[in-house]
Motif scaffolding. Structure first.
Motif, PDB file in Angstrom:
ATOM      1  N   HIS A 198       0.849  -1.194   0.000  1.00 56.94           N
ATOM      2  CA  HIS A 198       0.000   0.000   0.000  1.00 56.94           C
ATOM      3  C   HIS A 198       0.886   1.246   0.000  1.00 56.94           C
ATOM      4  O   HIS A 198       0.952   2.000   0.984  1.00 56.94           O
ATOM      5  CB  HIS A 198      -0.907  -0.029   1.234  1.00 56.94           C
ATOM      6  CG  HIS A 198      -2.058   0.934   1.150  1.00 56.94           C
ATOM      7  ND1 HIS A 198      -3.093   0.784   0.243  1.00 56.94           N
ATOM      8  CD2 HIS A 198      -2.347   2.046   1.860  1.00 56.94           C
ATOM      9  CE1 HIS A 198      -3.960   1.757   0.411  1.00 56.94           C
ATOM     10  NE2 HIS A 198      -3.522   2.548   1.379  1.00 56.94           N
ATOM     11  N   ILE A 199       1.570   1.441  -1.107  1.00 56.37           N
ATOM     12  CA  ILE A 199       2.483   2.575  -1.252  1.00 56.37           C
ATOM     13  C   ILE A 199       2.392   3.100  -2.685  1.00 56.37           C
ATOM     14  O   ILE A 199       1.789   2.478  -3.554  1.00 56.37           O
ATOM     15  CB  ILE A 199       3.947   2.188  -0.954  1.00 56.37           C
ATOM     16  CG1 ILE A 199       4.435   1.153  -1.983  1.00 56.37           C
ATOM     17  CG2 ILE A 199       4.106   1.667   0.469  1.00 56.37           C
ATOM     18  CD1 ILE A 199       5.930   0.904  -1.902  1.00 56.37           C
ATOM     19  N   ILE A 200       3.026   4.244  -2.894  1.00 55.79           N
ATOM     20  CA  ILE A 200       3.168   4.791  -4.245  1.00 55.79           C
ATOM     21  C   ILE A 200       4.644   4.664  -4.616  1.00 55.79           C
ATOM     22  O   ILE A 200       5.485   5.397  -4.093  1.00 55.79           O
ATOM     23  CB  ILE A 200       2.719   6.256  -4.319  1.00 55.79           C
ATOM     24  CG1 ILE A 200       1.276   6.395  -3.848  1.00 55.79           C
ATOM     25  CG2 ILE A 200       2.856   6.783  -5.746  1.00 55.79           C
ATOM     26  CD1 ILE A 200       0.827   7.835  -3.691  1.00 55.79           C
ATOM     27  N   SER A 201       4.948   3.738  -5.484  1.00 56.54           N
ATOM     28  CA  SER A 201       6.335   3.519  -5.888  1.00 56.54           C
ATOM     29  C   SER A 201       6.773   4.606  -6.868  1.00 56.54           C
ATOM     30  O   SER A 201       5.946   5.340  -7.444  1.00 56.54           O
ATOM     31  CB  SER A 201       6.484   2.149  -6.545  1.00 56.54           C
ATOM     32  OG  SER A 201       5.758   2.110  -7.769  1.00 56.54           O
ATOM     33  N   LEU A 202       8.069   4.693  -7.070  1.00 58.26           N
ATOM     34  CA  LEU A 202       8.602   5.648  -8.044  1.00 58.26           C
ATOM     35  C   LEU A 202       8.063   5.342  -9.436  1.00 58.26           C
ATOM     36  O   LEU A 202       7.726   6.262 -10.198  1.00 58.26           O
ATOM     37  CB  LEU A 202      10.132   5.601  -8.045  1.00 58.26           C
ATOM     38  CG  LEU A 202      10.831   6.541  -9.032  1.00 58.26           C
ATOM     39  CD1 LEU A 202      10.464   7.995  -8.755  1.00 58.26           C
ATOM     40  CD2 LEU A 202      12.348   6.358  -8.957  1.00 58.26           C
ATOM     41  N   LYS A 203       7.948   4.062  -9.781  1.00 56.64           N
ATOM     42  CA  LYS A 203       7.414   3.682 -11.095  1.00 56.64           C
ATOM     43  C   LYS A 203       5.958   4.122 -11.227  1.00 56.64           C
ATOM     44  O   LYS A 203       5.537   4.610 -12.282  1.00 56.64           O
ATOM     45  CB  LYS A 203       7.508   2.167 -11.280  1.00 56.64           C
ATOM     46  CG  LYS A 203       7.049   1.682 -12.669  1.00 56.64           C
ATOM     47  CD  LYS A 203       7.963   2.228 -13.757  1.00 56.64           C
ATOM     48  CE  LYS A 203       7.746   1.558 -15.104  1.00 56.64           C
ATOM     49  NZ  LYS A 203       6.417   1.785 -15.663  1.00 56.64           N
ATOM     50  N   ASN A 204       5.188   3.968 -10.153  1.00 55.00           N
ATOM     51  CA  ASN A 204       3.790   4.414 -10.152  1.00 55.00           C
ATOM     52  C   ASN A 204       3.717   5.917 -10.390  1.00 55.00           C
ATOM     53  O   ASN A 204       2.909   6.406 -11.196  1.00 55.00           O
ATOM     54  CB  ASN A 204       3.151   4.048  -8.808  1.00 55.00           C
ATOM     55  CG  ASN A 204       1.635   4.161  -8.797  1.00 55.00           C
ATOM     56  OD1 ASN A 204       1.011   3.849  -7.785  1.00 55.00           O
ATOM     57  ND2 ASN A 204       1.038   4.595  -9.884  1.00 55.00           N
ATOM     58  N   GLN A 205       4.584   6.640  -9.721  1.00 54.42           N
ATOM     59  CA  GLN A 205       4.634   8.087  -9.885  1.00 54.42           C
ATOM     60  C   GLN A 205       4.996   8.471 -11.314  1.00 54.42           C
ATOM     61  O   GLN A 205       4.376   9.361 -11.913  1.00 54.42           O
ATOM     62  CB  GLN A 205       5.645   8.678  -8.900  1.00 54.42           C
ATOM     63  CG  GLN A 205       5.741  10.200  -8.932  1.00 54.42           C
ATOM     64  CD  GLN A 205       6.750  10.712  -7.914  1.00 54.42           C
ATOM     65  OE1 GLN A 205       7.273   9.962  -7.094  1.00 54.42           O
ATOM     66  NE2 GLN A 205       7.027  11.995  -7.972  1.00 54.42           N
ATOM     67  N   GLU A 206       5.972   7.787 -11.869  1.00 55.06           N
ATOM     68  CA  GLU A 206       6.374   8.060 -13.249  1.00 55.06           C
ATOM     69  C   GLU A 206       5.235   7.773 -14.215  1.00 55.06           C
ATOM     70  O   GLU A 206       4.984   8.539 -15.159  1.00 55.06           O
ATOM     71  CB  GLU A 206       7.596   7.221 -13.607  1.00 55.06           C
ATOM     72  CG  GLU A 206       8.863   7.633 -12.878  1.00 55.06           C
ATOM     73  CD  GLU A 206      10.011   6.662 -13.135  1.00 55.06           C
ATOM     74  OE1 GLU A 206       9.755   5.574 -13.701  1.00 55.06           O
ATOM     75  OE2 GLU A 206      11.154   6.999 -12.771  1.00 55.06           O
ATOM     76  N   ASP A 207       4.513   6.665 -13.981  1.00 58.71           N
ATOM     77  CA  ASP A 207       3.442   6.258 -14.885  1.00 58.71           C
ATOM     78  C   ASP A 207       2.287   7.255 -14.887  1.00 58.71           C
ATOM     79  O   ASP A 207       1.775   7.615 -15.958  1.00 58.71           O
ATOM     80  CB  ASP A 207       2.936   4.861 -14.522  1.00 58.71           C
ATOM     81  CG  ASP A 207       3.920   3.761 -14.888  1.00 58.71           C
ATOM     82  OD1 ASP A 207       4.780   4.001 -15.746  1.00 58.71           O
ATOM     83  OD2 ASP A 207       3.825   2.656 -14.303  1.00 58.71           O
ATOM     84  N   PHE A 208       1.847   7.713 -13.705  1.00 62.33           N
ATOM     85  CA  PHE A 208       0.713   8.633 -13.730  1.00 62.33           C
ATOM     86  C   PHE A 208       1.128  10.020 -14.219  1.00 62.33           C
ATOM     87  O   PHE A 208       0.303  10.750 -14.791  1.00 62.33           O
ATOM     88  CB  PHE A 208      -0.031   8.681 -12.393  1.00 62.33           C
ATOM     89  CG  PHE A 208       0.628   9.408 -11.254  1.00 62.33           C
ATOM     90  CD1 PHE A 208       0.822  10.779 -11.281  1.00 62.33           C
ATOM     91  CD2 PHE A 208       1.018   8.719 -10.116  1.00 62.33           C
ATOM     92  CE1 PHE A 208       1.413  11.447 -10.215  1.00 62.33           C
ATOM     93  CE2 PHE A 208       1.606   9.375  -9.041  1.00 62.33           C
ATOM     94  CZ  PHE A 208       1.808  10.750  -9.098  1.00 62.33           C
ATOM     95  N   THR A 209       2.395  10.379 -14.042  1.00 61.64           N
ATOM     96  CA  THR A 209       2.860  11.667 -14.561  1.00 61.64           C
ATOM     97  C   THR A 209       2.859  11.656 -16.092  1.00 61.64           C
ATOM     98  O   THR A 209       2.404  12.616 -16.732  1.00 61.64           O
ATOM     99  CB  THR A 209       4.277  11.987 -14.042  1.00 61.64           C
ATOM    100  OG1 THR A 209       4.254  12.032 -12.610  1.00 61.64           O
ATOM    101  CG2 THR A 209       4.767  13.320 -14.578  1.00 61.64           C
ATOM    102  N   ILE A 210       3.342  10.571 -16.680  1.00 60.67           N
ATOM    103  CA  ILE A 210       3.315  10.432 -18.142  1.00 60.67           C
ATOM    104  C   ILE A 210       1.878  10.415 -18.645  1.00 60.67           C
ATOM    105  O   ILE A 210       1.534  11.083 -19.626  1.00 60.67           O
ATOM    106  CB  ILE A 210       4.055   9.152 -18.571  1.00 60.67           C
ATOM    107  CG1 ILE A 210       5.555   9.284 -18.290  1.00 60.67           C
ATOM    108  CG2 ILE A 210       3.812   8.856 -20.049  1.00 60.67           C
ATOM    109  CD1 ILE A 210       6.335   8.000 -18.466  1.00 60.67           C
ATOM    110  N   TRP A 211       1.016   9.654 -17.957  1.00 56.68           N
ATOM    111  CA  TRP A 211      -0.399   9.594 -18.336  1.00 56.68           C
ATOM    112  C   TRP A 211      -1.032  10.976 -18.309  1.00 56.68           C
ATOM    113  O   TRP A 211      -1.758  11.368 -19.240  1.00 56.68           O
ATOM    114  CB  TRP A 211      -1.129   8.655 -17.376  1.00 56.68           C
ATOM    115  CG  TRP A 211      -2.619   8.714 -17.488  1.00 56.68           C
ATOM    116  CD1 TRP A 211      -3.423   8.028 -18.358  1.00 56.68           C
ATOM    117  CD2 TRP A 211      -3.503   9.521 -16.699  1.00 56.68           C
ATOM    118  NE1 TRP A 211      -4.736   8.366 -18.158  1.00 56.68           N
ATOM    119  CE2 TRP A 211      -4.815   9.268 -17.147  1.00 56.68           C
ATOM    120  CE3 TRP A 211      -3.314  10.425 -15.648  1.00 56.68           C
ATOM    121  CZ2 TRP A 211      -5.942   9.900 -16.589  1.00 56.68           C
ATOM    122  CZ3 TRP A 211      -4.418  11.064 -15.091  1.00 56.68           C
ATOM    123  CH2 TRP A 211      -5.714  10.799 -15.563  1.00 56.68           C
TER     124      TRP A 211
END
Length: 218
Positions: A198-211
């Motif tokens: 239950h965290i926000i990973s760096l990859k998750n952050q990168e993905d929603f920023t690109i989206w």
């Protein structure tokens, strides 16, 4: 900076350093998780203030060490009183922001984590095309929202949903069910899963920023 004044909710705002006269800017509303506050979400969107007016909203319910947008009577079932009030207050806050700042009413986005994701998905369903998109990180749609709320069409609405497959707080299947529902309602859904809890990973952050940047171009 925290602005209170006549606003229906306490919030912090970040915006482009140079505001071009008569230009309307897209807006990104940040909704934090349980027991957090309006300061804790900005690290996730660092740099986006170049393009957006970013409003980070404080939950209306004190819940040490911070605040929340709803509490629970039983696991997975938000208390209706606080939940309903939170949805009303945030809806009013959107109208306040549109009146007070040079933001584009056709480019409103929400980004929320955990209970912030629950709120963001609920707002998508209650506001429909008033929003351009939401990013819901590790959340779910409460059953009473699906059964009792006055829901609006979300066809074509941009929806980013992510969830950790090892989430011990909100089960991964709840995130899967949410994306399945939005797909059934013909929203434009992007679904991402991660080998995380239950965290926000760096990859998750990168993905929603690109989206978010890609969606803004459309």
């Amino acid at each position: 900076m925290i602005v209170i004044m006549s606003a229906p909710m306490i919030y912090e705002l970040r915006r482009p350093k140079r505001i071009i006269p008569n230009k309307k800017y897209p807006a990104l509303f940040l909704i934090h998780g349980k027991g957090s506050n309006e300061h804790n979400m900005f690290d996730l969107v660092s740099g986006l203030e170049k393009d957006f007016f970013i409003f980070s909203v404080r939950g209306h319910i004190p819940q040490p060490p911070g605040y929340s947008f709803f509490t629970f009577k039983v696991y997975g079932q938000p208390d209706r009183g606080g939940f309903d009030e939170g949805i009303k207050l945030i809806s009013r806050f959107i109208d306040y922001a549109l009146e007070e700042y040079p933001i584009d009413a056709t480019s409103l986005y929400f980004l929320g984590f955990s209970q912030g994701a629950v709120i963001s998905m609920t707002l998508a369903l209650t506001l429909g095309h008033k929003l351009k998109g939401i990013a819901a990180l590790s959340g779910y749609i409460p059953q009473f929202v699906l059964e009792e709320y006055d829901r609006k069409p979300v066809d074509g609405l941009s929806v980013f949903i992510s969830h950790g497959e090892k989430d011990p707080v909100l089960p991964y299947q709840w995130g899967v069910a949410a994306q399945e529902y939005f797909n059934e309602m013909n929203a434009s859904v992007s679904f991402y899963s991660y080998q995380e809890g239950h965290i926000i990973s760096l990859k998750n952050q990168e993905d929603f920023t690109i989206w978010l940047h890609n969606d803004l171009k459309h």
